[in-house]
Design a protein around this motif. Sequence first.
Motif, PDB file in Angstrom:
ATOM      1  N   ASP A 112     122.465 -11.523  29.580  1.00 51.55           N
ATOM      2  CA  ASP A 112     122.874 -11.906  30.929  1.00 51.55           C
ATOM      3  C   ASP A 112     123.741 -10.763  31.452  1.00 51.55           C
ATOM      4  O   ASP A 112     124.194  -9.921  30.661  1.00 51.55           O
ATOM      5  CB  ASP A 112     123.695 -13.209  30.863  1.00 51.55           C
ATOM      6  N   LYS A 113     123.996 -10.742  32.723  1.00 45.52           N
ATOM      7  CA  LYS A 113     124.879  -9.686  33.203  1.00 45.52           C
ATOM      8  C   LYS A 113     126.320 -10.022  32.856  1.00 45.52           C
ATOM      9  O   LYS A 113     126.645 -11.193  32.573  1.00 45.52           O
ATOM     10  CB  LYS A 113     124.696  -9.441  34.707  1.00 45.52           C
ATOM     11  N   VAL A 114     127.148  -9.001  32.827  1.00 45.16           N
ATOM     12  CA  VAL A 114     128.556  -9.222  32.516  1.00 45.16           C
ATOM     13  C   VAL A 114     129.331  -9.259  33.823  1.00 45.16           C
ATOM     14  O   VAL A 114     129.118  -8.423  34.701  1.00 45.16           O
ATOM     15  CB  VAL A 114     129.086  -8.087  31.608  1.00 45.16           C
ATOM     16  N   TYR A 115     130.204 -10.237  33.957  1.00 47.31           N
ATOM     17  CA  TYR A 115     131.015 -10.352  35.164  1.00 47.31           C
ATOM     18  C   TYR A 115     132.396  -9.788  34.884  1.00 47.31           C
ATOM     19  O   TYR A 115     132.993 -10.084  33.851  1.00 47.31           O
ATOM     20  CB  TYR A 115     131.111 -11.824  35.585  1.00 47.31           C
ATOM     21  N   ASP A 116     132.875  -8.954  35.794  1.00 49.26           N
ATOM     22  CA  ASP A 116     134.185  -8.358  35.538  1.00 49.26           C
ATOM     23  C   ASP A 116     134.990  -8.127  36.811  1.00 49.26           C
ATOM     24  O   ASP A 116     136.150  -7.756  36.745  1.00 49.26           O
ATOM     25  CB  ASP A 116     134.038  -7.039  34.766  1.00 49.26           C
ATOM     26  N   ASP A 117     134.384  -8.350  37.964  1.00 45.76           N
ATOM     27  CA  ASP A 117     135.054  -7.943  39.196  1.00 45.76           C
ATOM     28  C   ASP A 117     135.220  -9.127  40.142  1.00 45.76           C
ATOM     29  O   ASP A 117     134.240  -9.721  40.593  1.00 45.76           O
ATOM     30  CB  ASP A 117     134.207  -6.840  39.861  1.00 45.76           C
ATOM     31  N   LEU A 118     136.467  -9.437  40.412  1.00 49.56           N
ATOM     32  CA  LEU A 118     136.758 -10.548  41.326  1.00 49.56           C
ATOM     33  C   LEU A 118     136.299 -10.230  42.743  1.00 49.56           C
ATOM     34  O   LEU A 118     136.018 -11.116  43.539  1.00 49.56           O
ATOM     35  CB  LEU A 118     138.270 -10.805  41.291  1.00 49.56           C
TER      36      LEU A 118
ATOM     37  N   ASP B  88     128.331 -10.268  43.381  1.00 50.08           N
ATOM     38  CA  ASP B  88     128.551 -11.401  42.494  1.00 50.08           C
ATOM     39  C   ASP B  88     129.015 -12.620  43.281  1.00 50.08           C
ATOM     40  O   ASP B  88     128.565 -13.740  43.056  1.00 50.08           O
ATOM     41  CB  ASP B  88     129.626 -11.066  41.444  1.00 50.08           C
ATOM     42  N   GLU B  89     129.938 -12.385  44.201  1.00 51.44           N
ATOM     43  CA  GLU B  89     130.490 -13.512  44.954  1.00 51.44           C
ATOM     44  C   GLU B  89     129.410 -14.174  45.809  1.00 51.44           C
ATOM     45  O   GLU B  89     129.367 -15.387  45.928  1.00 51.44           O
ATOM     46  CB  GLU B  89     131.670 -13.054  45.817  1.00 51.44           C
ATOM     47  N   SER B  90     128.511 -13.344  46.384  1.00 48.58           N
ATOM     48  CA  SER B  90     127.486 -13.960  47.223  1.00 48.58           C
ATOM     49  C   SER B  90     126.425 -14.642  46.355  1.00 48.58           C
ATOM     50  O   SER B  90     125.834 -15.630  46.742  1.00 48.58           O
ATOM     51  CB  SER B  90     126.859 -12.921  48.156  1.00 48.58           C
ATOM     52  N   GLU B  91     126.216 -14.101  45.130  1.00 48.88           N
ATOM     53  CA  GLU B  91     125.184 -14.704  44.278  1.00 48.88           C
ATOM     54  C   GLU B  91     125.677 -15.953  43.558  1.00 48.88           C
ATOM     55  O   GLU B  91     124.989 -16.950  43.455  1.00 48.88           O
ATOM     56  CB  GLU B  91     124.718 -13.696  43.220  1.00 48.88           C
ATOM     57  N   ILE B  92     126.884 -15.887  43.011  1.00 50.00           N
ATOM     58  CA  ILE B  92     127.324 -17.026  42.195  1.00 50.00           C
ATOM     59  C   ILE B  92     128.755 -17.465  42.506  1.00 50.00           C
ATOM     60  O   ILE B  92     129.030 -18.653  42.589  1.00 50.00           O
ATOM     61  CB  ILE B  92     127.103 -16.754  40.681  1.00 50.00           C
ATOM     62  N   GLY B  93     129.646 -16.527  42.683  1.00 48.73           N
ATOM     63  CA  GLY B  93     131.020 -16.895  43.036  1.00 48.73           C
ATOM     64  C   GLY B  93     131.819 -17.324  41.816  1.00 48.73           C
ATOM     65  O   GLY B  93     131.274 -17.902  40.887  1.00 48.73           O
ATOM     66  N   HIS B  94     133.114 -17.009  41.847  1.00 45.76           N
ATOM     67  CA  HIS B  94     133.913 -17.257  40.650  1.00 45.76           C
ATOM     68  C   HIS B  94     134.118 -18.744  40.387  1.00 45.76           C
ATOM     69  O   HIS B  94     134.331 -19.154  39.261  1.00 45.76           O
ATOM     70  CB  HIS B  94     135.248 -16.509  40.732  1.00 45.76           C
ATOM     71  N   ILE B  95     134.057 -19.550  41.431  1.00 43.09           N
ATOM     72  CA  ILE B  95     134.234 -20.988  41.195  1.00 43.09           C
ATOM     73  C   ILE B  95     133.019 -21.531  40.437  1.00 43.09           C
ATOM     74  O   ILE B  95     133.167 -22.196  39.401  1.00 43.09           O
ATOM     75  CB  ILE B  95     134.384 -21.764  42.540  1.00 43.09           C
ATOM     76  N   ARG B  96     131.831 -21.176  40.926  1.00 44.28           N
ATOM     77  CA  ARG B  96     130.624 -21.663  40.254  1.00 44.28           C
ATOM     78  C   ARG B  96     130.539 -21.153  38.819  1.00 44.28           C
ATOM     79  O   ARG B  96     130.066 -21.845  37.914  1.00 44.28           O
ATOM     80  CB  ARG B  96     129.373 -21.217  41.026  1.00 44.28           C
ATOM     81  N   LEU B  97     131.018 -19.911  38.620  1.00 41.41           N
ATOM     82  CA  LEU B  97     130.980 -19.294  37.289  1.00 41.41           C
ATOM     83  C   LEU B  97     131.643 -20.214  36.250  1.00 41.41           C
ATOM     84  O   LEU B  97     131.117 -20.437  35.165  1.00 41.41           O
ATOM     85  CB  LEU B  97     131.727 -17.955  37.356  1.00 41.41           C
ATOM     86  N   SER B  98     132.796 -20.756  36.604  1.00 45.35           N
ATOM     87  CA  SER B  98     133.445 -21.627  35.622  1.00 45.35           C
ATOM     88  C   SER B  98     132.929 -23.056  35.700  1.00 45.35           C
ATOM     89  O   SER B  98     132.893 -23.753  34.700  1.00 45.35           O
ATOM     90  CB  SER B  98     134.967 -21.588  35.775  1.00 45.35           C
TER      91      SER B  98
END
Length: 405
Positions: free
Chosen positions: A57-63, A68-78
């Motif tokens: 999977d891709k690695v997420y590292d940037d707030l 990333d935010e438009s694709e998944i967003g940090h809220i959805r991530l958790s």
Amino acid sequence: MLRDRRILLIISGGIAAYKSLDLIRRLRERGAAVRCIMTVAAKHFVTPLSVASLSEDKVYDDLWSLTDESEIGHIRLSREADLVLAAPASADLIARMAAGLADDLATTALLASDKPILIAPTMNLMMWAHPATQSNLATLDARGVMRVGPGSGDLACGEVGSGRMAEPLEIVAAIEQVLTGAKRLVGRRALVTSGPTREPIDPVRYISNHSSGKQGHAIAAALATLGAETVLVSGPTQEPTPAGVKLVAVETAAEMLAACEAALPVDVAVMAAAVADWRIETAALHKLKKDGGRPPVLRLAENPDILSRIAQRSNDRPTLVIGFAAETNEVVENARIKLGRKHCDWILANDVSLGTGTFGGDRNTIHLVEAAGVEDWPVMTKREVAARLADRIAGSLGYPPLHPP
Ligand code: C5P
């Protein structure tokens, strides 16, 4: 098994981050989906490419990543995860969690999570013992954040003490416990021997050996973690009694044998104690005196072989009887002979030849010898050996093994 479970793994900065790579593999082989967030510091220890390759999977590292935010967003991530795991959880990450900071993607995801959170702390022992860290941990405890480890042993900084990250298999077991309530040895009874024996010469002197009890105690802990009702019969050691284990403290081989027999029936017996081969035939009732100038002559008598006694019980032989063999040459061949001579089911043959660093150390090179064949295990810590053995025992007693050879 963790099939279709989704783990959000937060990797923070610590030398133990290399173990996170193995952890990802262990989780993936159990069917879990692993999505990873790395802190800036984590990337100094392992590369995002390794993490992405292993997690597939891709690695997420940037707030602040627009994509990333438009694709998944940090809220959805958790929110999309079933469990959020911080491993390694550094002193810094723990402090930021306790303070409720959200100054990078890792802490933001943790703060936004409504899922169980498990941390595997690791740090230098002074940092661990520091009142600031301890108070941060107490804060997290009070909030229901769960913790696995740390263990004690050699630390990367060269010091020895508390602060080693839990081994990947321990972390997996903890996740399985949290997510599935899976304790694969619930309803099973286990007997483990550990440590040295002490054979008295007189009321103040004895003969013994240097066994630390580390391996035996770790095995008892691993079996108890999987839910087995575990009796640990141990000679004198410095090791703390593992949680959930019933300790029967003994001194002599005769006492150890009696305690083992009293613990029967059990499903599995693991004999990891370094039992003295001989005792003093008749220990003196009073302290031997130096008078007369002539040193006493000590007559030795052979001690019972506890492993083979337990393995040859007729009515209540455990389903699985496991022994250890320390060998310096022809390791597997000698273990095979021992397997037959002692009538046990498995021998964990341990290469203690010079240069392996097994004696007194934290690492072991194991070959699991059984009638059907031999499994060569990679070099592992004693706690990893314990977790893998407990896993194999659970597999052999009727559950599918998580570690096919
Ligand atoms: O024969 P040896 O001492 O090499 O065998 C080692 C194995 O046998 C270990 O599992 C040890 O705990 C067990 N043993 C025992 N009682 C003895 C000697 C060894 O249970 N008296």
